[in-house]
Design a protein around this motif. Sequence first.
Motif, short mmCIF file in Angstrom:
data_model
loop_
_atom_site.label_atom_id
_atom_site.label_comp_id
_atom_site.label_asym_id
_atom_site.label_seq_id
_atom_site.Cartn_x
_atom_site.Cartn_y
_atom_site.Cartn_z
N SER A 41 35.04 27.35 -70.78
CA SER A 41 36.49 27.26 -70.81
C SER A 41 36.96 28.49 -71.55
O SER A 41 36.16 29.35 -71.90
N GLY A 42 38.24 28.60 -71.78
CA GLY A 42 38.75 29.76 -72.49
C GLY A 42 39.00 30.96 -71.60
O GLY A 42 39.18 32.07 -72.08
N PHE A 43 39.00 30.77 -70.31
CA PHE A 43 39.29 31.82 -69.36
C PHE A 43 40.75 31.69 -68.91
O PHE A 43 41.42 30.73 -69.27
N SER A 44 41.22 32.61 -68.12
CA SER A 44 42.59 32.53 -67.61
C SER A 44 42.63 31.61 -66.40
O SER A 44 42.27 32.02 -65.30
N ASN A 45 43.05 30.37 -66.62
CA ASN A 45 43.16 29.42 -65.50
C ASN A 45 44.07 29.96 -64.41
O ASN A 45 43.79 29.80 -63.22
N GLU A 46 45.16 30.59 -64.82
CA GLU A 46 46.12 31.11 -63.86
C GLU A 46 45.48 32.17 -62.96
O GLU A 46 45.71 32.19 -61.75
N ALA A 47 44.66 33.05 -63.53
CA ALA A 47 44.01 34.09 -62.74
C ALA A 47 43.01 33.48 -61.75
O ALA A 47 42.95 33.90 -60.59
N VAL A 48 42.24 32.50 -62.20
CA VAL A 48 41.28 31.84 -61.31
C VAL A 48 42.02 31.11 -60.19
O VAL A 48 41.65 31.21 -59.01
N ASP A 49 43.07 30.39 -60.54
CA ASP A 49 43.85 29.67 -59.53
C ASP A 49 44.44 30.64 -58.52
O ASP A 49 44.42 30.39 -57.31
N PHE A 53 42.39 29.76 -55.40
CA PHE A 53 43.08 28.58 -54.91
C PHE A 53 44.53 28.85 -54.52
O PHE A 53 45.36 27.94 -54.55
N ALA A 54 44.84 30.08 -54.15
CA ALA A 54 46.22 30.43 -53.77
C ALA A 54 46.66 29.56 -52.59
O ALA A 54 45.88 29.23 -51.71
N ASN A 55 47.91 29.16 -52.62
CA ASN A 55 48.52 28.36 -51.56
C ASN A 55 47.86 26.99 -51.37
O ASN A 55 47.84 26.44 -50.28
N THR A 56 47.27 26.46 -52.46
CA THR A 56 46.72 25.10 -52.42
C THR A 56 47.24 24.35 -53.64
O THR A 56 47.93 24.92 -54.48
#
Length: 90
Positions: A41-49, A53-56
């Motif tokens: 954990s401790g990563f950028s969730n927003e960047a991974v998403d 997971f764009a458009n999902t």
Amino acid sequence: MPAFFSDPLVAEITAFRNGSLQGAYLIIAARALGLDCGPMSGFSNEAVDREFFANTHIRANFICSVGYGSDESLFPRNPRLTFEEAGRVA
């Protein structure tokens, strides 16, 4: 009828917790098969998403690397306290 059917916030919290539990079961199963796991954990969730997971409606909870590690680059285990140093019986 379960509470999360009528309350979206409860449904989201329940789903996120259940996703964490399923991830733990995945790690246990992988390790039982002899695989190495590196949950993070401790990563950028927003960047991974955004990247994966764009458009999902899927959102990242944690990341886990899975594979066969090598003993060649492991650091030695740090020293551990003895029971006498860390605990006491009252």
